[in-house]
Design an enzyme around this catalytic site. Structure first.
Site, PDB file in Angstrom:
ATOM      1  N   ASN A   1      35.185 -65.140 -28.747  1.00  0.00           N
ATOM      2  CA  ASN A   1      34.895 -63.717 -29.483  1.00  0.00           C
ATOM      3  C   ASN A   1      36.079 -63.303 -30.211  1.00  0.00           C
ATOM      4  O   ASN A   1      35.714 -62.684 -31.550  1.00  0.00           O
ATOM      5  CB  ASN A   1      34.782 -62.895 -28.239  1.00  0.00           C
ATOM      6  CG  ASN A   1      33.645 -62.953 -27.646  1.00  0.00           C
ATOM      7  OD1 ASN A   1      32.419 -63.096 -28.046  1.00  0.00           O
ATOM      8  ND2 ASN A   1      33.651 -62.612 -26.093  1.00  0.00           N
TER       9      ASN A   1
ATOM     10  N   ASP B   1      49.929 -62.673 -28.442  1.00  0.00           N
ATOM     11  CA  ASP B   1      50.236 -62.380 -27.010  1.00  0.00           C
ATOM     12  C   ASP B   1      50.392 -60.771 -26.962  1.00  0.00           C
ATOM     13  O   ASP B   1      50.851 -60.211 -27.796  1.00  0.00           O
ATOM     14  CB  ASP B   1      51.623 -63.065 -26.584  1.00  0.00           C
ATOM     15  CG  ASP B   1      51.404 -62.990 -24.858  1.00  0.00           C
ATOM     16  OD1 ASP B   1      50.441 -63.323 -24.604  1.00  0.00           O
ATOM     17  OD2 ASP B   1      52.480 -63.059 -24.471  1.00  0.00           O
TER      18      ASP B   1
ATOM     19  N   GLY C   1      40.236 -56.157 -19.004  1.00  0.00           N
ATOM     20  CA  GLY C   1      41.744 -55.963 -18.645  1.00  0.00           C
ATOM     21  C   GLY C   1      41.852 -54.658 -17.943  1.00  0.00           C
ATOM     22  O   GLY C   1      41.208 -54.118 -16.991  1.00  0.00           O
TER      23      GLY C   1
ATOM     24  N   HIS D   1      45.616 -51.962 -30.456  1.00  0.00           N
ATOM     25  CA  HIS D   1      46.997 -52.902 -30.724  1.00  0.00           C
ATOM     26  C   HIS D   1      46.431 -54.054 -31.161  1.00  0.00           C
ATOM     27  O   HIS D   1      47.117 -54.505 -32.430  1.00  0.00           O
ATOM     28  CB  HIS D   1      47.643 -53.075 -29.462  1.00  0.00           C
ATOM     29  CG  HIS D   1      46.513 -53.381 -28.343  1.00  0.00           C
ATOM     30  ND1 HIS D   1      45.545 -52.418 -27.767  1.00  0.00           N
ATOM     31  CD2 HIS D   1      46.213 -54.683 -27.505  1.00  0.00           C
ATOM     32  CE1 HIS D   1      44.872 -53.059 -26.628  1.00  0.00           C
ATOM     33  NE2 HIS D   1      45.316 -54.332 -26.918  1.00  0.00           N
ATOM     34  N   ARG D   2      45.556 -54.704 -30.779  1.00  0.00           N
ATOM     35  CA  ARG D   2      45.148 -56.075 -31.332  1.00  0.00           C
ATOM     36  C   ARG D   2      44.628 -55.871 -32.968  1.00  0.00           C
ATOM     37  O   ARG D   2      44.794 -56.806 -33.953  1.00  0.00           O
ATOM     38  CB  ARG D   2      44.068 -56.788 -30.548  1.00  0.00           C
ATOM     39  CG  ARG D   2      43.724 -58.261 -30.748  1.00  0.00           C
ATOM     40  CD  ARG D   2      42.962 -58.938 -29.922  1.00  0.00           C
ATOM     41  NE  ARG D   2      43.639 -58.831 -28.593  1.00  0.00           N
ATOM     42  CZ  ARG D   2      43.172 -58.226 -27.597  1.00  0.00           C
ATOM     43  NH1 ARG D   2      42.270 -57.177 -27.720  1.00  0.00           N
ATOM     44  NH2 ARG D   2      43.868 -58.142 -26.239  1.00  0.00           N
TER      45      ARG D   2
HETATM   46  P1  IMP Z   1      46.342 -61.628 -23.767  1.00  0.00           P
HETATM   47  O1  IMP Z   1      47.603 -62.235 -24.272  1.00  0.00           O
HETATM   48  O2  IMP Z   1      45.388 -61.285 -24.956  1.00  0.00           O
HETATM   49  O3  IMP Z   1      45.650 -62.884 -23.240  1.00  0.00           O
HETATM   50  O4  IMP Z   1      46.454 -60.534 -22.885  1.00  0.00           O
HETATM   51  C1  IMP Z   1      47.293 -60.657 -21.837  1.00  0.00           C
HETATM   52  C2  IMP Z   1      46.833 -59.701 -20.694  1.00  0.00           C
HETATM   53  O5  IMP Z   1      47.054 -58.405 -21.063  1.00  0.00           O
HETATM   54  C3  IMP Z   1      45.146 -59.562 -20.362  1.00  0.00           C
HETATM   55  O6  IMP Z   1      44.827 -60.514 -19.419  1.00  0.00           O
HETATM   56  C4  IMP Z   1      44.886 -58.217 -19.908  1.00  0.00           C
HETATM   57  O7  IMP Z   1      45.143 -58.130 -18.593  1.00  0.00           O
HETATM   58  C5  IMP Z   1      45.699 -57.488 -20.783  1.00  0.00           C
HETATM   59  N1  IMP Z   1      45.190 -57.053 -22.334  1.00  0.00           N
HETATM   60  C6  IMP Z   1      45.374 -57.480 -23.435  1.00  0.00           C
HETATM   61  N2  IMP Z   1      44.799 -56.925 -24.339  1.00  0.00           N
HETATM   62  C7  IMP Z   1      44.199 -55.774 -23.529  1.00  0.00           C
HETATM   63  C8  IMP Z   1      43.101 -55.150 -23.788  1.00  0.00           C
HETATM   64  O8  IMP Z   1      42.676 -54.646 -25.178  1.00  0.00           O
HETATM   65  N3  IMP Z   1      42.593 -54.125 -22.976  1.00  0.00           N
HETATM   66  C9  IMP Z   1      43.059 -54.262 -21.734  1.00  0.00           C
HETATM   67  N4  IMP Z   1      43.945 -55.085 -21.177  1.00  0.00           N
HETATM   68  C10 IMP Z   1      44.330 -56.025 -22.213  1.00  0.00           C
END
Ligand code: IMP
Length: 199
Positions: free
Chosen positions: A19, A76, A157, A184-185
């Site tokens: 995705n 990350d 999450g 954020h992303r």
């Molecule tokens: P990752 O680095 O994108 O894998 O994110 C690490 C962890 O942060 C995930 O397993 C979620 O628990 C949390 N997380 C990351 N992005 C989001 C988001 O957009 N919404 C809610 N939780 C997030």
């Protein structure tokens, strides 16, 4: 370095999340050819052993570049809660232990915030890009608050307990587009795209 005169630049996104991959490919300029980890036959689990988001993003991007000699970026993300000394941060995915999942992580976070009046928090995404022997970092932040009970069923999450500043809905009550423009992303990816369009 004028990379625009080349035909296509292969660029690996160090993720197995299809995705995320599709979302980013749709936004990229034509001269970037996005590849997944499986496209380059990278089937190993890249362990995230760093103690910062920056460290983990760099670790993943460097693993791919060093092993496959190809341009690559990795991301990350963590949730940083002010009154918990910015925890869970880099440990967001495994906040409740080895067998953690989103439900357990949210429960632990809500428990740790009982009786805390400061519920300010932020999601932070770091992207590390390795391009033609150079490394560049991009960051996206979304500030908001942790509410006391879960609301909404979308997203993933910690989405059901996070309300971004300026909104009354949680991330889990927003659709993808709505979340993507303020998240954020989304912000970190926009910075990466802006950079790639201008090289
Ligand atoms: P990752 O680095 O994108 O894998 O994110 C690490 C962890 O942060 C995930 O397993 C979620 O628990 C949390 N997380 C990351 N992005 C989001 C988001 O957009 N919404 C809610 N939780 C997030």
């Amino acid at each position: 370095m004028n990379l625009t005169i080349m035909n296509k630049i292969p660029l690996v996104f160090a993720t197995n999340n299809l995705n995320k991959l599709k979302e980013v490919q749709a936004l990229l300029p034509d001269f970037i050819e996005l590849k997944s980890l499986s496209d380059i036959n990278c089937n190993e689990e890249i362990s995230e052993t760093a103690t910062t988001l920056e460290g983990n993003a760099i670790l993943k991007a460097d693993f791919v570049t060093q092993k496959f000699h190809i341009n690559c970026f990795a991301d990350d993300t963590g949730l940083e809660v002010e009154s918990l000394n910015f925890a869970p941060g880099v440990f967001s995915a495994r906040y409740s232990g080895i067998d953690s999942n989103s439900e357990k992580n949210m429960e632990k976070l809500l428990f740790n915030l009982i009786n805390k009046s400061n519920r300010n928090a932020q999601f932070r995404t770091v992207i590390a890009l390795n391009l033609s022997g150079q490394q560049f970092l991009f960051e996206g932040v979304c500030k908001g608050k942790i509410i006391e009970e879960k609301r909404g069923i979308k997203g993933f999450g910690y989405d059901p307990i996070f309300i971004p500043d300026g909104f009354s809905k949680t991330f889990a009550e927003m659709n993808l587009d709505e979340k993507g423009t303020i998240s954020h992303r989304g912000k970190a990816i926009q910075q990466l795209l802006h950079f790639l369009k201008n090289i």
